[in-house]
Design a protein around this motif. Structure first.
Motif, mmCIF file in Angstrom:
data_model
loop_
_atom_site.group_PDB
_atom_site.id
_atom_site.type_symbol
_atom_site.label_atom_id
_atom_site.label_comp_id
_atom_site.label_asym_id
_atom_site.label_seq_id
_atom_site.Cartn_x
_atom_site.Cartn_y
_atom_site.Cartn_z
ATOM 1 N N LEU A 4 0.825 -1.204 0.000
ATOM 2 C CA LEU A 4 0.000 0.000 0.000
ATOM 3 C C LEU A 4 0.864 1.260 0.000
ATOM 4 O O LEU A 4 0.609 2.214 -0.753
ATOM 5 N N LEU A 5 1.895 1.277 0.851
ATOM 6 C CA LEU A 5 2.772 2.444 0.913
ATOM 7 C C LEU A 5 3.463 2.700 -0.428
ATOM 8 O O LEU A 5 3.544 3.849 -0.901
ATOM 9 N N LYS A 6 3.958 1.642 -1.041
ATOM 10 C CA LYS A 6 4.621 1.794 -2.334
ATOM 11 C C LYS A 6 3.669 2.345 -3.376
ATOM 12 O O LYS A 6 4.044 3.219 -4.180
ATOM 13 N N ALA A 7 2.424 1.848 -3.385
ATOM 14 C CA ALA A 7 1.440 2.313 -4.361
ATOM 15 C C ALA A 7 1.119 3.789 -4.147
ATOM 16 O O ALA A 7 1.022 4.571 -5.107
ATOM 17 N N LEU A 8 0.966 4.190 -2.904
ATOM 18 C CA LEU A 8 0.659 5.586 -2.595
ATOM 19 C C LEU A 8 1.813 6.500 -2.985
ATOM 20 O O LEU A 8 1.600 7.577 -3.580
ATOM 21 N N LEU A 9 3.024 6.086 -2.664
ATOM 22 C CA LEU A 9 4.191 6.902 -3.005
ATOM 23 C C LEU A 9 4.360 7.013 -4.518
ATOM 24 O O LEU A 9 4.743 8.079 -5.037
ATOM 25 N N ALA A 10 4.056 5.912 -5.231
ATOM 26 C CA ALA A 10 4.160 5.923 -6.692
ATOM 27 C C ALA A 10 3.160 6.882 -7.315
ATOM 28 O O ALA A 10 3.394 7.424 -8.407
ATOM 29 N N GLU A 11 2.052 7.091 -6.643
ATOM 30 C CA GLU A 11 1.031 8.018 -7.136
ATOM 31 C C GLU A 11 1.330 9.457 -6.750
ATOM 32 O O GLU A 11 0.545 10.360 -7.039
ATOM 33 N N GLY A 12 2.434 9.673 -6.095
ATOM 34 C CA GLY A 12 2.826 11.021 -5.730
ATOM 35 C C GLY A 12 2.316 11.490 -4.382
ATOM 36 O O GLY A 12 2.451 12.676 -4.029
ATOM 37 N N VAL A 13 1.743 10.589 -3.607
ATOM 38 C CA VAL A 13 1.264 10.944 -2.258
ATOM 39 C C VAL A 13 2.479 11.169 -1.358
ATOM 40 O O VAL A 13 3.449 10.399 -1.404
ATOM 41 N N GLY A 14 2.431 12.204 -0.550
ATOM 42 C CA GLY A 14 3.535 12.496 0.345
ATOM 43 C C GLY A 14 3.703 11.448 1.439
ATOM 44 O O GLY A 14 2.775 10.690 1.738
ATOM 45 N N VAL A 15 4.897 11.401 2.020
ATOM 46 C CA VAL A 15 5.207 10.410 3.053
ATOM 47 C C VAL A 15 4.252 10.516 4.232
ATOM 48 O O VAL A 15 3.718 9.509 4.716
ATOM 49 N N ALA B 88 11.615 5.386 4.397
ATOM 50 C CA ALA B 88 12.660 4.464 3.957
ATOM 51 C C ALA B 88 12.402 3.991 2.531
ATOM 52 O O ALA B 88 13.329 3.893 1.711
ATOM 53 N N LEU B 89 11.141 3.682 2.219
ATOM 54 C CA LEU B 89 10.786 3.246 0.866
ATOM 55 C C LEU B 89 11.042 4.358 -0.143
ATOM 56 O O LEU B 89 11.511 4.100 -1.266
ATOM 57 N N LYS B 90 10.742 5.573 0.243
ATOM 58 C CA LYS B 90 10.960 6.700 -0.652
ATOM 59 C C LYS B 90 12.453 6.893 -0.917
ATOM 60 O O LYS B 90 12.879 7.164 -2.049
ATOM 61 N N ASP B 91 13.252 6.738 0.144
ATOM 62 C CA ASP B 91 14.693 6.917 0.012
ATOM 63 C C ASP B 91 15.309 5.808 -0.867
ATOM 64 O O ASP B 91 16.317 6.029 -1.539
ATOM 65 N N GLU B 92 14.697 4.599 -0.820
ATOM 66 C CA GLU B 92 15.215 3.474 -1.609
ATOM 67 C C GLU B 92 14.874 3.603 -3.077
ATOM 68 O O GLU B 92 15.526 2.985 -3.936
ATOM 69 N N ALA B 93 13.816 4.356 -3.363
ATOM 70 C CA ALA B 93 13.331 4.446 -4.745
ATOM 71 C C ALA B 93 14.329 5.171 -5.646
ATOM 72 O O ALA B 93 15.115 6.001 -5.193
#
Length: 285
Positions: free
Chosen positions: A245-256, A280-285
């Motif tokens: 879910l977190l990855k999907a939200l971040l991929a859609e441009g949702v903020g941390v 952490a997921l955002k930093d890994e991307a």
């Protein structure tokens, strides 16, 4: 009447075995008070003789405590100091005194602790089990069904579990601990501070077998300590779901911060933890 006009109740810890463990302060209090309320006056008279003291005593035990309250309040109101002692260790810890202390405190009398020996604290200090968190349960129920029910309710507790047990029930208690806790580590402390002080370490079944081989190991009063349950493992499926879910939200441009809030709302858990994982997921991307 001011505080200085009335007496105080001193709750005095006495030795659990070795009489030299009584503190000088405790001895002085026992020498100075007008009367000593003792669980068993005959037993406590031996301690006073050892100390070279002669003080008036009256009994205070589970069968007469409620009736002693008014009597002791009257003595305190008259300006007399009173000491409360049990047969061994710290009063009120599986011993009488709670009714008296509660009533005196609610009535505005001064209650002064004189610290000293306490069997379960002494046992924990030398057992080698975690002591940052522990759950003291006193004596387990005497009947097997009640004892097994209490133990079953404690199986998932993560704190070190601490019980008192008598020599005539220790074997039955170990058998029930083995049935409930399996190979969980158990430490037995018996005859603390006395000549035959012993710590036994193993699982309950092995300790029971040792007592069967050497009946002397079942003698004396026991502190039974059981290792707490291992912390529950995180639900792997739930973690995978949350990360997806977190990855999907971040991929859609949702903020941390917003991604963490949405995950918390949908899946529960701690928002701070999801925020940290999202970052952490955002930093890994």
């Amino acid at each position: 009447m001011t505080v200085s006009d009335i007496g105080a109740l001193y709750v005095v810890a006495t030795p659990i075995g070795n009489l030299d463990d009584l503190s000088p302060r405790a001895r002085q209090v026992l020498a100075d008070v007008a009367v000593i309320a003792a669980e068993d006056t005959r037993h406590s008279a031996r301690l006073l003789r050892h100390l070279g003291l002669e003080r008036p005593m009256l009994s205070l035990h589970e069968h007469n405590e409620s009736g002693r309250v008014a009597q002791l309040k009257a003595r305190l109101a008259a300006g007399e100091d009173v000491a409360l002692i049990s047969d061994a260790g710290t009063p009120l810890i599986c011993d009488p005194g709670f009714l008296l202390v509660r009533e005196l405190r609610e009535s505005g009398y001064r209650v002064v602790p004189i610290p000293g020996a306490c069997a379960f604290v002494a046992a924990l200090s030398a057992a080698g089990l975690p002591t940052d968190r522990f759950l003291f349960q006193g004596f387990l129920p005497a009947k097997g069904s009640g004892r097994r029910g209490r133990l079953a309710a404690l199986v998932e507790r993560e704190e070190t579990l601490v019980f008192y047990e008598s020599p005539h029930r220790i074997r039955d208690t170990l058998a029930d601990i083995a049935g409930s806790f399996g190979a969980r580590r158990v430490v037995l402390a018996r005859e603390l501070t006395k000549t035959f002080e012993t710590f036994l370490d193993g699982d309950a079944a092995s300790l029971l077998a040792r007592m069967e081989e050497d009946p002397d190991q079942a003698r004396g009063e026991f502190v039974v300590m059981v290792a707490g349950a291992s912390p529950k493992a995180e639900d792997d499926e739930a973690l995978v779901e949350a990360e997806t879910l977190l990855k999907a939200l971040l991929a859609e441009g949702v903020g941390v911060k917003q991604a963490a809030a949405i995950t918390t709302r949908l899946l529960g858990g701690a928002k701070k933890a999801w925020y940290a994982r999202a970052q952490a997921l955002k930093d890994e991307a």
